[in-house]
Design an enzyme around this catalytic site. Sequence first.
Site, short mmCIF file in Angstrom:
data_model
loop_
_atom_site.label_atom_id
_atom_site.label_comp_id
_atom_site.label_asym_id
_atom_site.label_seq_id
_atom_site.Cartn_x
_atom_site.Cartn_y
_atom_site.Cartn_z
N LYS A 115 8.30 0.85 5.39
CA LYS A 115 7.20 1.44 5.12
C LYS A 115 5.67 1.23 5.25
CE LYS A 115 4.52 0.01 2.62
NZ LYS A 115 3.86 -0.77 1.62
N THR A 116 5.12 1.56 5.68
CA THR A 116 3.63 1.76 6.12
C THR A 116 3.05 1.90 6.83
OG1 THR A 116 1.10 -0.18 6.32
CG2 THR A 116 3.69 -0.58 7.68
N GLY A 136 1.13 -1.13 -0.13
CA GLY A 136 0.32 -0.14 0.02
C GLY A 136 1.04 1.30 -0.28
N ASP A 138 0.35 1.71 8.32
CA ASP A 138 -0.44 1.00 9.32
C ASP A 138 0.70 1.75 11.19
OD1 ASP A 138 -2.07 0.28 7.73
OD2 ASP A 138 -1.75 -1.68 8.22
N ARG A 152 1.40 -5.92 -4.89
CA ARG A 152 1.04 -6.45 -4.00
C ARG A 152 1.30 -8.37 -4.38
NH1 ARG A 152 -0.57 -4.53 0.83
NH2 ARG A 152 -2.08 -2.10 0.68
N ASP A 169 6.17 -5.48 6.92
CA ASP A 169 7.17 -6.59 7.36
C ASP A 169 6.68 -7.92 6.37
OD1 ASP A 169 4.19 -7.07 6.92
OD2 ASP A 169 4.05 -7.62 8.90
N ASP A 170 6.02 -8.19 5.85
CA ASP A 170 6.17 -9.67 4.60
C ASP A 170 6.99 -9.24 3.79
OD1 ASP A 170 4.24 -10.70 5.61
OD2 ASP A 170 3.08 -10.41 4.81
N TYR A 219 -7.67 6.22 2.12
CA TYR A 219 -7.28 6.91 1.28
C TYR A 219 -6.98 8.07 1.29
CZ TYR A 219 -8.80 1.62 -0.21
OH TYR A 219 -8.42 0.59 -0.09
N ARG A 229 -4.60 -2.37 9.01
CA ARG A 229 -5.26 -3.17 8.68
C ARG A 229 -5.00 -4.63 9.81
NH1 ARG A 229 -4.62 -6.47 4.08
NH2 ARG A 229 -2.87 -5.09 3.12
N TYR A 267 -25.06 14.92 15.87
CA TYR A 267 -24.76 14.00 14.94
C TYR A 267 -23.30 12.93 16.12
CZ TYR A 267 -26.69 15.35 11.10
OH TYR A 267 -28.07 15.61 9.77
P1 FBP Z 1 0.60 -1.80 3.50
O1 FBP Z 1 0.72 -2.83 4.87
O2 FBP Z 1 1.59 -2.63 2.22
O3 FBP Z 1 1.54 -0.92 3.48
O4 FBP Z 1 -0.68 -0.83 3.72
C1 FBP Z 1 -1.54 -0.83 4.56
C2 FBP Z 1 -3.33 -0.33 4.15
O5 FBP Z 1 -3.12 0.84 4.00
C3 FBP Z 1 -3.85 -0.70 5.03
O6 FBP Z 1 -4.10 0.18 6.42
C4 FBP Z 1 -5.17 -1.40 4.66
O7 FBP Z 1 -6.15 -2.04 5.18
C5 FBP Z 1 -4.97 -1.82 3.66
O8 FBP Z 1 -3.16 -1.06 2.64
C6 FBP Z 1 -5.25 -1.40 2.34
O9 FBP Z 1 -5.31 -2.61 1.03
P2 FBP Z 1 -5.73 -1.80 -0.01
O10 FBP Z 1 -4.46 -0.45 -1.30
O11 FBP Z 1 -5.35 -3.04 -1.59
O12 FBP Z 1 -6.81 -1.48 -0.98
#
Ligand code: FBP
Length: 555
Positions: A203-204, A82, A206, A146, A176-177, A426, A253, A244
């Site tokens: 990178k991430t 991502g 998350d 991916r 990580d992967d 996003y 994730r 609201y």
């Molecule tokens: P990475 O683990 O590859 O950095 O991606 C994280 C992430 O942004 C998550 O937060 C989210 O669940 C997922 O990617 C969404 O994936 P996609 O871009 O395939 O919709």
Amino acid sequence: MAEISVLQRERAAYKPKLPKALMNGAVVEAKRGKKTLSAGEPETIKSLFPNNFGNPVITFSSMGEQCNIEPALNVGVVLSGGQAPGGHNVIAGIFDGIKSANPASRLFGFLGGPSGLVDCKYKELSCDVIDEYRNTGGFDIIGSGRTKLETDEQFEKAKESCEKLGIHAIVIIGGDDSNTNACLLAEYFLAHGIQIRVIGCPKTIDGDLKNAQIEASFGFDTACKVYSELIGNIARDANSARKYWHFIRLMGRSASHIALECALQTHPNVAIISEEVAEKKMTLDQIADDIASVIVKRAEKKANFGVVLIPEGLIEFIPEMKTLIRELNDLMARETAGMSFLNDDDQKLKFIKGKLTKGSSSLYDSLPRQIQLQLIKDRDPHGNVQVSLIETEKLLIEIIQGKLAKMRKSGEYIGKFSAQTHFLGYEGRCAAPSNFDADYCYSLGYTAAALVANSRTGYMAYVGALAKPCSDWKCGGIPITMMMTVERRHGEDKPVIKKALVELKGRPFAEFAKNRDKWAADNCYLYPGPIQYFGPESVCDARTKTLMLESGVKP
Ligand code: FBP
């Protein structure tokens, strides 16, 4: 030339700050530490990575003056997974780093993620291309993907791509992967006498690729700042309109680092932390009960509004849901052929329900149809449910509505409940990197170039002491095997870099837990506003609360 925004034009001129160790170029003195072990299962990791295991930690310090290395370095770069703000600056850092080592060095970007390396789809990154992307968000310079890089056949094809282009080293920018797979590739090359080096970069958004060695993954800082700006704006709207309840699901994730950081930045009325849910073995119903009780208490004070943060990964941390999802994952992997004949949603649901165990089947049955369907959408390439597609916020609202209706009948609830839903994900992944991410990423790229120049392989670029000013950051390389352990995944033992979940004994969670009752009852919202790229350092260079608290500095 394509039109660019005014901010983009001004921001292009930003010169990322570099640590002292790298200021004189990427040809740096490398200090080697002691032999290393792995985070877990050292015997298994050693047997899987005999050529990489035990490598020392590398720390760089400047050699004092710029000098050339021969021959020039040809490097390939891959963006994996991502998007995360700052990826372009990692690439710019690699480019400037290898050029500082030898101006004849060349950088090749493999297109569309790891598959570009396997299929030799590439573009050479010239100075003009790099300049166009400095300090910008996104991964569009070469695209990402991916595809999992893990078979010998893929490794052979990667070797052929590199040989065709005369590439000496590959830098894989991923989570990580992807870094685990970078290490598998490094091992394969060493085992087969192939001289190509492989370096990883953390990178991430998350924030779950961190450990005793790596303080933060890039992108987390910017993404959390973007989400916190939006949450602050929503909270101010809630406090103005006073009608609201906003349920905001946040990306991430698995771990709840994003939700926790955003809570620390904005002080919502409720923030759910998945790791706590798992620890307390909470059911969906108990989570809904907790939120409902905050709604009821606030209604007594005529505050029929509020903000609730929900981490995207929550559903997989609720023990009963986890069991259901595991069964669904296995079922869908096993029954791919059988299910491909079922075109109609009703048929699919009937088929699935008939194959689940009794407990999971009745839980699945109790969920709204929309959620049932979201739970059986296509899995990601790792076989995992795509949590970003599951609208947990709507599920919770539906359960809470039922509870409040009952409480209203019995006179326990006197308020009015009207909910709005949001999903923030996003919106933050491709934002222009904050100063922190711009500097951190550039330093990571430069460090990766220095590791290549030092003929290292199987290392992750490391930049640390991040709570300090950039000039004092430490840089070097961590052997990827040092972060590894073994986990059972899809019925097989696999080497993995352990995902960092929110530590319930850690300082960021403690800070949240100390304040959450006050935030629930009163309107303590903070409004962080948008990321600032120009202005006082205290604003522009601010670190995340998580990083400051983890570094022992009060934010
Ligand atoms: P990475 O683990 O590859 O950095 O991606 C994280 C992430 O942004 C998550 O937060 C989210 O669940 C997922 O990617 C969404 O994936 P996609 O871009 O395939 O919709």
